[in-house]
Design an enzyme around this catalytic site. Sequence first.
Site, mmCIF file in Angstrom:
data_model
loop_
_atom_site.group_PDB
_atom_site.id
_atom_site.type_symbol
_atom_site.label_atom_id
_atom_site.label_comp_id
_atom_site.label_asym_id
_atom_site.label_seq_id
_atom_site.Cartn_x
_atom_site.Cartn_y
_atom_site.Cartn_z
ATOM 1 N N LYS A 164 11.605 55.302 18.244
ATOM 2 C CA LYS A 164 11.643 56.741 17.908
ATOM 3 C C LYS A 164 12.110 57.769 18.978
ATOM 4 O O LYS A 164 12.186 59.091 18.622
ATOM 5 C CB LYS A 164 10.183 57.190 17.724
ATOM 6 C CG LYS A 164 9.723 57.049 15.992
ATOM 7 C CD LYS A 164 8.392 57.362 15.740
ATOM 8 C CE LYS A 164 7.762 56.917 14.451
ATOM 9 N NZ LYS A 164 6.424 56.702 14.405
ATOM 10 N N HIS B 150 8.856 31.999 28.543
ATOM 11 C CA HIS B 150 7.178 32.401 28.522
ATOM 12 C C HIS B 150 6.803 31.560 29.624
ATOM 13 O O HIS B 150 6.197 30.579 29.590
ATOM 14 C CB HIS B 150 6.637 32.096 27.158
ATOM 15 C CG HIS B 150 5.287 32.462 27.231
ATOM 16 N ND1 HIS B 150 4.782 33.205 28.199
ATOM 17 C CD2 HIS B 150 4.548 32.652 26.044
ATOM 18 C CE1 HIS B 150 3.413 33.620 27.649
ATOM 19 N NE2 HIS B 150 3.313 33.163 26.466
ATOM 20 N N ARG C 101 5.522 41.808 27.960
ATOM 21 C CA ARG C 101 5.829 41.188 26.533
ATOM 22 C C ARG C 101 6.750 41.919 25.810
ATOM 23 O O ARG C 101 6.432 42.936 25.435
ATOM 24 C CB ARG C 101 4.653 40.645 25.958
ATOM 25 C CG ARG C 101 4.817 39.448 24.820
ATOM 26 C CD ARG C 101 3.429 39.354 24.008
ATOM 27 N NE ARG C 101 3.427 38.182 23.227
ATOM 28 C CZ ARG C 101 3.262 37.376 23.687
ATOM 29 N NH1 ARG C 101 2.609 36.804 24.784
ATOM 30 N NH2 ARG C 101 3.291 36.036 22.730
ATOM 31 N N ARG D 46 -4.028 36.986 22.184
ATOM 32 C CA ARG D 46 -4.474 35.989 23.232
ATOM 33 C C ARG D 46 -4.055 35.966 24.741
ATOM 34 O O ARG D 46 -4.595 36.039 25.681
ATOM 35 C CB ARG D 46 -3.983 34.889 22.513
ATOM 36 C CG ARG D 46 -4.602 34.140 21.437
ATOM 37 C CD ARG D 46 -3.799 33.036 20.865
ATOM 38 N NE ARG D 46 -4.280 31.853 21.672
ATOM 39 C CZ ARG D 46 -4.871 30.832 21.093
ATOM 40 N NH1 ARG D 46 -5.675 30.951 20.059
ATOM 41 N NH2 ARG D 46 -4.905 29.566 21.788
ATOM 42 N N THR D 47 -2.502 36.325 24.549
ATOM 43 C CA THR D 47 -1.885 36.151 26.014
ATOM 44 C C THR D 47 -2.372 37.543 26.678
ATOM 45 O O THR D 47 -2.736 37.173 27.963
ATOM 46 C CB THR D 47 -0.434 36.313 25.661
ATOM 47 O OG1 THR D 47 -0.097 35.182 25.086
ATOM 48 C CG2 THR D 47 0.171 36.249 26.922
#
Lengths: 169, 425, 330
Positions: C95, C147, C117, C67-68
């Site tokens: 990793k 946010h 994000r 969505r974002t």
Amino acid sequence: MDVSKLSLDDLISDMAARVDERIRSFAEQTPVMVGIHTGGLWIAAAMRERMQTEIPLGELNIAFYRDDFSRIGMHPHVSPSNLPFEVEDRHIILVDDVLYTGRTIRAAMNELFDYGRPARITLAVLIDRGGRELPMHADICGKTLSLKAGEHVKLSGPEPLALVVKENG
Amino acid sequence: MKFSIRNGHLVDPANQVDGVRDLYVADGYVVGVGKAPDGFTADREIDAGGQVVCPGLVDLSVRLREPGQEHKATIASELDAAVSSGITSVCCQPDTKPVLDNPAVAELIHQRALNNDLCRILPLAALTQGLAGQTLTDMNALKEIGCIGVSNANADMNNAEVLRRALEYASSCNLTVHLFCEDPCLKNDGVVHEGALGTRLGLPGIPATAETLSVSRALLLACQTGARVHLSRITCAGSIDLIARARDHGLPVSADTGICHLHLNDTEVDNFNTQCHLDPPLRTETDRLALLQALSDGVIQAICSDHQPHDNDAKAAPFSLSEPGASTIEHLLGLVMKLVREEYLTLVDAIAALTHHPAAIVMPDLGRLDVDRPADVCIFHPGKTFTIDRRSMISAGKNTPFDGWELPATVTHTLIDGRLVYTVD
Amino acid sequence: MTHANIQLDENGHLKHFLSIYGLDRGLLLSILDHARSFAGVGDRAVKKVPLLRGKTIVNLFFEPSTRTRTTFELAAKRLSADVLNINISTSATKKGESLFDTLQTLEAMHCDMFVVRHANSGAAHFIAGKVAPHISVINGGDGRHSHPTQAMLDMFTIQQHKPDFTRLKVAIVGDILHSRVARSEIHALATLGAEEIRVIGPKTLIPTDIEAMGPRVFHNLEQGLEDVDVVIMLRLQNERMCSALLPSEHEYFHLYGLTEKKLANARADAIVMHPGPINRGIEIDSSVADGRQSVILQQVSHGIAVRMAVMAMTMGSLADTPTLESRDEV
């Protein structure tokens, strides 16, 4: 010359008459008028009062279309463009206060085309002060001025409308 | 080699000495205080006029990162840093790689220390194998090879039954158990003190109860088992109350606190300052002031550096992903003297918390300057200021939260066993 | 110790958009003003303005979110920027490749903006502190911390319905503890001068000392909703259920789920918001989510305009300070 001696009232009436004439000569296309924020909008509104033709008026804010964004950034207050009509296949009377480099008109036409494909655009300006950097030409012009380098002409308004020439410091 | 250290202000809290006295050293031992023994001729005379002469500092908790994490630091690099701060003995935590839970690792550390021939290393052996909190180590063998106590470093000792047995067994071996108190369940994924700033930054919090609950458990089990327990790196006012009450009831428990917690509080992590990502976390200003008061009151006896050198990458990460700990060893004395300058501590209390008191917990022969004691000596200039510059640190770990701080004291000489191991000259 | 605000350039313009905290009322209002200007672009034949033509914007998502990411992508495209979406699972970074190495690689590709994000609080601040000076960073959500674009689109939505923030009582309901949205909204509402901010939830989901950020704490939904003008429901992550935090969905809905009956405690003209995606029947009843007072779908469409505004402002901050003349005449 002393711009304060110019009668804006006469200039605008004269422009309005010529716009009327031009609208009649392209009678098959429905006309709309678009003023460029903010001075162009004032002139457009003033002309509209004097015109015989009833014509819808829209407002164009070209802030998002400027070619100098990466140089000067966002304008602090951008009022949105407002075109309360279809642009497609219309005859658009595009109105601005001062025609100078031609970049504003370039930006305005780019934005207009993002709303649709006009049949014709007529450019009407109150003052043409020369100094073009792009090949732009006004179809209707209230007054042509020749300014010295470093001089700028500015319209204040909306009530009363007045012109001033400023030296660039 | 014979030294005479003349005209210095001798501070030796164990012997209640606090005044101008000359100190005479020969063949590794103190041979005279105030006046030279008959027939003494010095090979070298140190004029300590205007300076403080005190026992070498004993640091109860450091990480040297060797063996296993030589990309962060080595025994050689960190002992260099230690002696520059007048530190003559360091207790290293057993969380090396491999863990110091068997005589071979202890022997390796011992050998590296000998090669380096600077500061004394007093290793803390692991309390449980692999620090896993389940199986006891061969504590007696580890003691025989030179480990001065047992510790589970910062690792989980959450099984109370194992802790009880470990305390009992260590007690049988006559070993002091150094316990770091932090309940792993209450800590959870916490990285900062649980409070207003942690809430604003959205960083998971470690409540004060993670420490106080663990402290109370340690005290109760110490009482039950009769083990000698030293509480390592206390941070909370609540813990101080518990320790004070236990000591009032005659429990022979001791405690130390880290130097960062005496200068900084939880607000320092603002802007996600990973240099202030510590474990245990920085607590509130109330806690900080309570720690300073507890040092004056004697509830907490010692100040340690809790030195944890890191490579630059360890701190160059989002806060929760950065590694906790600060590189503090070379600024320990200066930072403590700053507390003296700011009148939180007296000079004598401050020196005692760095010398005599920690030595009493791990090796009572050290940390004092009476005749026939090993000549571990620190000489520092209490008026000569020094500004911390991360880039010019001696330690391989440049992760200091004190970059740019001005410290009010500079060490000029460090002697260990009567050998001059550090001098600014 | 005082730090210069990393979000602002030396002229006080927005350089990075990382958190609401640290920005003043004027700047927040200017974001809302710009968003209003951009809102019309989506209604036109060509849904684009050429403002960021030639710029490359990288959506750098270390935490999955369709969505974002989609609204950021749409916002960037409507500004005519080129968009690159990079999804890096945190397991991959574990990793070996450090966040820092990832950044350097991307910088070498001559990008102009990162939308970040990340699951860890402070990740966007960290990245903003590391990137080359010409790059702007926008926080698309970091851990529990912040946010800010979500908060601003919520403010935009509120402003459409209730223009005067100073007369508003706003309640934020649910999992405040884990919510970056709630933290940013609290800062935004406080900065915009809201009369009262409330947080409502069980003690397990209310973070320690949240009062220091301004809100009043309620543990009872009916009481907390009394007289409020705006109700913001938060999404409850499934993993919070059946843990030490919450016993069951059933009990949570019973106590904190928003039903028409409970909503009746709020003012009659109160609006109901939710950052989405909605858990119907857990935090909100369908009849409320789809009801007359719900503005949830408006929030989604406002998201694009607000993100366009923030992208344009941060990229524009790189320009020299404009003079009056250069603004007035072209």
